[in-house]
Design a protein around this motif. Sequence first.
Motif, PDB file in Angstrom:
ATOM      1  N   PRO A   1     -56.216  88.076 -58.234  1.00  0.00           N
ATOM      2  CA  PRO A   1     -57.406  87.399 -57.996  1.00  0.00           C
ATOM      3  C   PRO A   1     -57.498  85.954 -58.451  1.00  0.00           C
ATOM      4  O   PRO A   1     -56.910  85.864 -59.867  1.00  0.00           O
ATOM      5  CB  PRO A   1     -58.837  87.930 -58.515  1.00  0.00           C
ATOM      6  CG  PRO A   1     -58.294  89.419 -58.807  1.00  0.00           C
ATOM      7  CD  PRO A   1     -56.922  89.373 -58.781  1.00  0.00           C
TER       8      PRO A   1
ATOM      9  N   ASN B   1     -59.330  83.655 -60.037  1.00  0.00           N
ATOM     10  CA  ASN B   1     -60.089  83.350 -61.055  1.00  0.00           C
ATOM     11  C   ASN B   1     -60.228  84.211 -62.321  1.00  0.00           C
ATOM     12  O   ASN B   1     -61.248  84.158 -63.015  1.00  0.00           O
ATOM     13  CB  ASN B   1     -61.586  82.937 -60.259  1.00  0.00           C
ATOM     14  CG  ASN B   1     -61.754  81.917 -59.503  1.00  0.00           C
ATOM     15  OD1 ASN B   1     -60.964  80.787 -59.621  1.00  0.00           O
ATOM     16  ND2 ASN B   1     -62.396  82.009 -58.497  1.00  0.00           N
ATOM     17  N   ARG B   2     -58.959  84.926 -62.692  1.00  0.00           N
ATOM     18  CA  ARG B   2     -59.304  85.897 -63.459  1.00  0.00           C
ATOM     19  C   ARG B   2     -59.425  85.546 -64.781  1.00  0.00           C
ATOM     20  O   ARG B   2     -60.228  86.171 -65.760  1.00  0.00           O
ATOM     21  CB  ARG B   2     -58.115  86.808 -63.399  1.00  0.00           C
ATOM     22  CG  ARG B   2     -57.843  88.066 -64.362  1.00  0.00           C
ATOM     23  CD  ARG B   2     -56.793  88.840 -64.375  1.00  0.00           C
ATOM     24  NE  ARG B   2     -56.151  88.971 -63.323  1.00  0.00           N
ATOM     25  CZ  ARG B   2     -55.101  89.755 -62.778  1.00  0.00           C
ATOM     26  NH1 ARG B   2     -54.371  90.273 -63.741  1.00  0.00           N
ATOM     27  NH2 ARG B   2     -54.558  89.499 -61.513  1.00  0.00           N
ATOM     28  N   ASP B   3     -58.608  84.256 -65.001  1.00  0.00           N
ATOM     29  CA  ASP B   3     -58.911  83.725 -66.326  1.00  0.00           C
ATOM     30  C   ASP B   3     -60.076  83.135 -66.472  1.00  0.00           C
ATOM     31  O   ASP B   3     -60.824  83.245 -67.607  1.00  0.00           O
ATOM     32  CB  ASP B   3     -57.860  82.585 -66.386  1.00  0.00           C
ATOM     33  CG  ASP B   3     -56.403  83.152 -66.507  1.00  0.00           C
ATOM     34  OD1 ASP B   3     -56.349  84.131 -66.723  1.00  0.00           O
ATOM     35  OD2 ASP B   3     -55.281  82.261 -65.969  1.00  0.00           O
ATOM     36  N   ARG B   4     -60.756  82.450 -65.480  1.00  0.00           N
ATOM     37  CA  ARG B   4     -62.212  82.192 -65.633  1.00  0.00           C
ATOM     38  C   ARG B   4     -63.137  83.269 -65.778  1.00  0.00           C
ATOM     39  O   ARG B   4     -64.142  83.115 -66.726  1.00  0.00           O
ATOM     40  CB  ARG B   4     -62.327  81.189 -64.304  1.00  0.00           C
ATOM     41  CG  ARG B   4     -63.639  80.959 -64.432  1.00  0.00           C
ATOM     42  CD  ARG B   4     -64.393  80.358 -63.153  1.00  0.00           C
ATOM     43  NE  ARG B   4     -64.824  81.307 -62.293  1.00  0.00           N
ATOM     44  CZ  ARG B   4     -65.021  81.379 -61.041  1.00  0.00           C
ATOM     45  NH1 ARG B   4     -65.035  80.199 -60.598  1.00  0.00           N
ATOM     46  NH2 ARG B   4     -65.616  82.414 -60.485  1.00  0.00           N
ATOM     47  N   ASP B   5     -62.981  84.287 -65.347  1.00  0.00           N
ATOM     48  CA  ASP B   5     -63.993  85.368 -65.114  1.00  0.00           C
ATOM     49  C   ASP B   5     -63.829  85.994 -66.765  1.00  0.00           C
ATOM     50  O   ASP B   5     -64.814  86.318 -67.451  1.00  0.00           O
ATOM     51  CB  ASP B   5     -63.735  86.287 -64.594  1.00  0.00           C
ATOM     52  CG  ASP B   5     -63.916  86.141 -62.830  1.00  0.00           C
ATOM     53  OD1 ASP B   5     -64.679  84.977 -62.764  1.00  0.00           O
ATOM     54  OD2 ASP B   5     -63.436  86.735 -62.010  1.00  0.00           O
ATOM     55  N   GLU B   6     -62.632  86.136 -67.324  1.00  0.00           N
ATOM     56  CA  GLU B   6     -62.611  86.457 -68.686  1.00  0.00           C
ATOM     57  C   GLU B   6     -62.931  85.590 -69.812  1.00  0.00           C
ATOM     58  O   GLU B   6     -63.681  86.050 -70.766  1.00  0.00           O
ATOM     59  CB  GLU B   6     -60.866  86.707 -69.078  1.00  0.00           C
ATOM     60  CG  GLU B   6     -60.422  87.816 -68.171  1.00  0.00           C
ATOM     61  CD  GLU B   6     -58.787  87.995 -68.605  1.00  0.00           C
ATOM     62  OE1 GLU B   6     -58.176  87.229 -68.875  1.00  0.00           O
ATOM     63  OE2 GLU B   6     -58.121  89.067 -67.824  1.00  0.00           O
TER      64      GLU B   6
ATOM     65  N   PHE C   1     -65.490  83.404 -69.192  1.00  0.00           N
ATOM     66  CA  PHE C   1     -66.900  83.826 -68.963  1.00  0.00           C
ATOM     67  C   PHE C   1     -67.280  84.997 -69.649  1.00  0.00           C
ATOM     68  O   PHE C   1     -68.479  84.807 -70.258  1.00  0.00           O
ATOM     69  CB  PHE C   1     -67.386  83.709 -67.512  1.00  0.00           C
ATOM     70  CG  PHE C   1     -68.611  84.006 -67.163  1.00  0.00           C
ATOM     71  CD1 PHE C   1     -69.619  82.810 -67.183  1.00  0.00           C
ATOM     72  CD2 PHE C   1     -69.217  85.052 -67.021  1.00  0.00           C
ATOM     73  CE1 PHE C   1     -70.958  82.849 -67.031  1.00  0.00           C
ATOM     74  CE2 PHE C   1     -70.635  85.236 -66.797  1.00  0.00           C
ATOM     75  CZ  PHE C   1     -71.409  84.182 -66.794  1.00  0.00           C
ATOM     76  N   ALA C   2     -66.632  86.010 -69.574  1.00  0.00           N
ATOM     77  CA  ALA C   2     -67.172  87.252 -70.327  1.00  0.00           C
ATOM     78  C   ALA C   2     -67.025  87.118 -71.954  1.00  0.00           C
ATOM     79  O   ALA C   2     -68.045  87.402 -72.707  1.00  0.00           O
ATOM     80  CB  ALA C   2     -66.146  88.285 -69.942  1.00  0.00           C
TER      81      ALA C   2
END
Length: 82
Positions: A43, A45-50, A52-53
């Motif tokens: 995916p 946006n994996r870095d962005r999602d991490e 964000f978490a």
Amino acid sequence: MGRSLRASLVGCASPGLLDTAEQALCDERLARRAALARDPGPPPNRDRDEAFARQAEANDAWRAYTRDEGPYPGLRSLFTQR
């Protein structure tokens, strides 16, 4: 006209109207297209999602400290990775 329409993508979308030879042709075309399709990979946006978490976790720690009398998370908790 009817036979060419049934052998097109429109006809392949209606498998109940096709005989076995036409269905085999549609299956073969689908298999060829599937072989040419690219692998989407991970995916994007994996870095962005991490990130964000991590930020949500830091926000929860501060919220617990300021509202629920939780332990002091420290200023570095806002900027460090967990």
